[in-house]
Motif scaffolding. Structure first.
Motif, PDB file in Angstrom:
ATOM      1  N   UNK A 137      14.207  45.309  42.937  1.00 35.89           N
ATOM      2  CA  UNK A 137      13.512  45.780  44.017  1.00 35.89           C
ATOM      3  C   UNK A 137      12.422  44.999  44.269  1.00 35.89           C
ATOM      4  N   UNK A 138      11.659  44.187  43.373  1.00 37.84           N
ATOM      5  CA  UNK A 138      10.494  43.513  43.771  1.00 37.84           C
ATOM      6  C   UNK A 138      10.830  42.335  44.595  1.00 37.84           C
ATOM      7  N   UNK A 139      12.034  41.664  44.169  1.00 36.89           N
ATOM      8  CA  UNK A 139      12.376  40.744  45.200  1.00 36.89           C
ATOM      9  C   UNK A 139      12.913  40.836  46.394  1.00 36.89           C
ATOM     10  N   UNK A 140      13.548  42.139  46.750  1.00 36.69           N
ATOM     11  CA  UNK A 140      13.739  42.456  48.150  1.00 36.69           C
ATOM     12  C   UNK A 140      12.423  43.043  48.702  1.00 36.69           C
ATOM     13  N   UNK A 141      11.629  43.692  47.859  1.00 33.81           N
ATOM     14  CA  UNK A 141      10.294  43.966  48.524  1.00 33.81           C
ATOM     15  C   UNK A 141       9.291  42.650  48.988  1.00 33.81           C
ATOM     16  N   UNK A 142       9.377  41.813  48.071  1.00 33.26           N
ATOM     17  CA  UNK A 142       8.906  40.604  48.924  1.00 33.26           C
ATOM     18  C   UNK A 142       9.540  39.909  49.951  1.00 33.26           C
ATOM     19  N   UNK A 143      10.791  40.319  49.933  1.00 31.79           N
ATOM     20  CA  UNK A 143      11.702  39.707  51.236  1.00 31.79           C
ATOM     21  C   UNK A 143      11.204  40.580  52.388  1.00 31.79           C
ATOM     22  N   UNK A 144      10.968  41.929  52.112  1.00 27.21           N
ATOM     23  CA  UNK A 144      10.313  42.884  53.167  1.00 27.21           C
ATOM     24  C   UNK A 144       8.793  42.586  53.476  1.00 27.21           C
ATOM     25  N   UNK A 145       8.118  42.242  52.589  1.00 29.48           N
ATOM     26  CA  UNK A 145       6.905  41.512  52.792  1.00 29.48           C
ATOM     27  C   UNK A 145       6.634  40.446  53.705  1.00 29.48           C
ATOM     28  N   UNK A 146       7.710  39.682  53.510  1.00 26.85           N
ATOM     29  CA  UNK A 146       7.871  38.317  54.089  1.00 26.85           C
ATOM     30  C   UNK A 146       8.244  38.726  55.836  1.00 26.85           C
ATOM     31  N   UNK A 147       8.973  39.689  55.813  1.00 26.62           N
ATOM     32  CA  UNK A 147       9.282  40.494  57.288  1.00 26.62           C
ATOM     33  C   UNK A 147       8.073  40.935  57.975  1.00 26.62           C
ATOM     34  N   UNK A 148       7.255  41.696  57.122  1.00 27.76           N
ATOM     35  CA  UNK A 148       6.015  42.041  57.720  1.00 27.76           C
ATOM     36  C   UNK A 148       5.098  41.240  58.112  1.00 27.76           C
ATOM     37  N   UNK A 149       4.928  40.070  57.219  1.00 28.20           N
ATOM     38  CA  UNK A 149       4.048  39.111  57.753  1.00 28.20           C
ATOM     39  C   UNK A 149       4.525  38.433  58.949  1.00 28.20           C
ATOM     40  N   UNK A 150       5.881  38.297  59.061  1.00 23.58           N
ATOM     41  CA  UNK A 150       6.505  37.629  60.232  1.00 23.58           C
ATOM     42  C   UNK A 150       6.257  38.382  61.632  1.00 23.58           C
ATOM     43  N   UNK A 151       6.584  39.593  61.618  1.00 21.12           N
ATOM     44  CA  UNK A 151       6.247  40.506  62.520  1.00 21.12           C
ATOM     45  C   UNK A 151       4.852  40.346  63.080  1.00 21.12           C
ATOM     46  N   UNK A 152       3.726  40.352  62.103  1.00 17.81           N
ATOM     47  CA  UNK A 152       2.536  40.386  62.465  1.00 17.81           C
ATOM     48  C   UNK A 152       2.001  38.921  63.011  1.00 17.81           C
ATOM     49  N   UNK A 153       2.660  37.787  62.304  1.00 17.98           N
ATOM     50  CA  UNK A 153       2.545  36.481  63.056  1.00 17.98           C
ATOM     51  C   UNK A 153       2.971  36.276  64.449  1.00 17.98           C
ATOM     52  N   UNK A 154       4.486  36.883  64.576  1.00 22.38           N
ATOM     53  CA  UNK A 154       4.994  36.776  65.940  1.00 22.38           C
ATOM     54  C   UNK A 154       4.073  37.596  66.929  1.00 22.38           C
ATOM     55  N   UNK A 155       3.685  38.554  66.711  1.00 24.29           N
ATOM     56  CA  UNK A 155       2.964  39.371  67.462  1.00 24.29           C
ATOM     57  C   UNK A 155       1.476  38.794  67.868  1.00 24.29           C
ATOM     58  N   UNK A 156       1.023  38.014  66.678  1.00 28.31           N
ATOM     59  CA  UNK A 156      -0.399  37.488  67.044  1.00 28.31           C
ATOM     60  C   UNK A 156      -0.206  36.006  67.783  1.00 28.31           C
TER      61      UNK A 156
END
Length: 385
Positions: A137-156
């Motif tokens: 779950x930590x593994x996939x949570x970190x993958x999801x965190x990468x998604x979160x940061x990616x969406x933020x970077x893309x929008x910014x």
């Protein structure tokens, strides 16, 4: 290999591969979604890119899992996967027709099918059995965190700047390929001489595979959620991408909580708790309130995303000589669901409207709840008899 070296390789694989690797892939996929829309493609055609990726990823996952079981150096496949994904991002940047983009989507699936099942199997092998669901779950949570940061970077920084987003993703992915070299050189799967791992019933395998098919069907349609946010609450491209970062973050937190619960109870009980929360989230899914809508979407998608770590963790019960193959099979069924998901839900979205997307999610959630409730009852009956 020393325990210190093994620990460092494990931590890098557990944390940085999903975090940084998924950041780059989601950055590329988000740019692909909006670039495709700017080229005039319908939701169905945009969904076809995800379907092409998923069908080749699933088929490749089984093959690469079998190969990794035989060669026992799963890190080699991680290098190949990251390098191919870097090439795909460059291909997306230079493509402007549907035929070109679909070709690179198929190649993207091959690259991901080589990469992620091998990485997941390494994490499962190096995780203590009593913490396996939590660690996955930590593994996939970190993958999801990468998604979160990616969406933020893309929008910014990259909204509308598709070429630059693809170049950034390509650079990160080739860096990750080089970072996997120590893993390929130093880590070799240990094959047990006798059965020292837990047992898994055939019915449990079928339940896991079916759940992954349905979860893949829903989770693969995240690009349609971006369009939903644009069409229903009328968010712009930047606000839709930033909202998805919040939705994804909430989903990863829920998935992590369910993983911990699964270790404390069992994976079926943990899954049922997640599905119950997903059903409750439907109450706020049409809200005009930004915060309530984000939380509801996050909980809804998180209840499906929890299937990813739990199904991989339960396959950790099998012997190492078959583990890569079975985890590859889990990836295959999830990706088969991801093939039909964007096509079916993309068609429903185009023909019945944006709100029908959430209604389809609700139907799948009810089916999963019924399946796991029946499995729980049967398991309890077998234990008491």
């Amino acid at each position: 290999m020393s325990k210190k070296t093994l620990l460092l390789l494990f931590l890098w694989t557990l944390a940085c591969f999903p975090l940084i690797g998924n950041f780059a892939q989601i950055l590329s996929n988000t740019a692909l979604t909006f670039k495709s829309k700017s080229l005039g493609f319908s939701a169905l055609l945009i969904g076809s890119f995800t379907s092409a990726l998923m069908i080749t990823r699933g088929l490749t996952a089984v093959t690469s899992g079998y190969i990794s079981d035989k060669i026992r150096r799963r890190g080699v496949l991680a290098i190949v996967g990251f390098a191919l994904n870097s090439f795909v991002a460059l291909g997306y940047a230079l493509s402007n027709t549907w035929s070109q983009l679909i070709l690179f989507s198929f190649l993207n699936g091959i690259a991901s099918g080589v990469l992620w099942p091998s990485v997941q199997t390494i994490v499962v092998e190096l995780s203590p059995s009593r913490w396996r669901s939590s660690i996955m779950s930590i593994y996939f949570a970190l993958g999801s965190l990468g998604s979160v940061l990616s969406y933020l970077v893309y929008s910014s920084f990259y909204a509308g700047n598709y070429f630059e987003a693809f170049l950034c993703a390509s650079f990160i992915l080739i860096f990750m390929a080089f970072s996997a070299i120590p893993l390929a050189c130093h880590y070799t799967t240990i094959v047990e001489k006798r059965r020292v791992v837990g047992r898994i019933h055939a019915a449990e395998v079928v339940l896991a595979l079916t759940a992954m098919f349905l979860a893949g069907l829903v989770v693969s349609t995240r690009p349609l959620v971006l369009l939903y946010l644009r069409d229903v609450p009328k968010y712009g491209e930047e606000l839709a991408a930033s909202t998805m970062s919040i939705v994804t973050f909430i989903g990863l937190v829920l998935s992590l909580m369910i993983g911990v619960l699964a270790d404390k109870t069992d994976w079926i009980t943990g899954s049922l708790i997640g599905f119950t929360l997903g059903i409750l989230s439907l109450l706020g899914i049409y809200s005009r309130n930004y915060f309530l809508l984000s939380v509801s979407l996050g909980v809804l998608l998180g209840s499906f995303s929890s299937m990813y770590p739990l199904t991989r963790a339960v396959m950790g019960k099998v012997k190492a000589s078959r583990r890569g193959l079975l985890i590859g099979l889990v990836n295959l069924t999830g990706n088969l669901g991801a093939v039909v998901g964007p096509l079916i839900l993309g068609y429903i979205y185009d023909s019945m409207g944006a709100r029908s997307l959430v209604q389809a999610y609700a139907v799948v959630l009810v089916v999963l709840t019924a399946m796991f409730t029946a499995a729980k009852i049967l398991k309890s009956s077998a234990s008491s008899s």
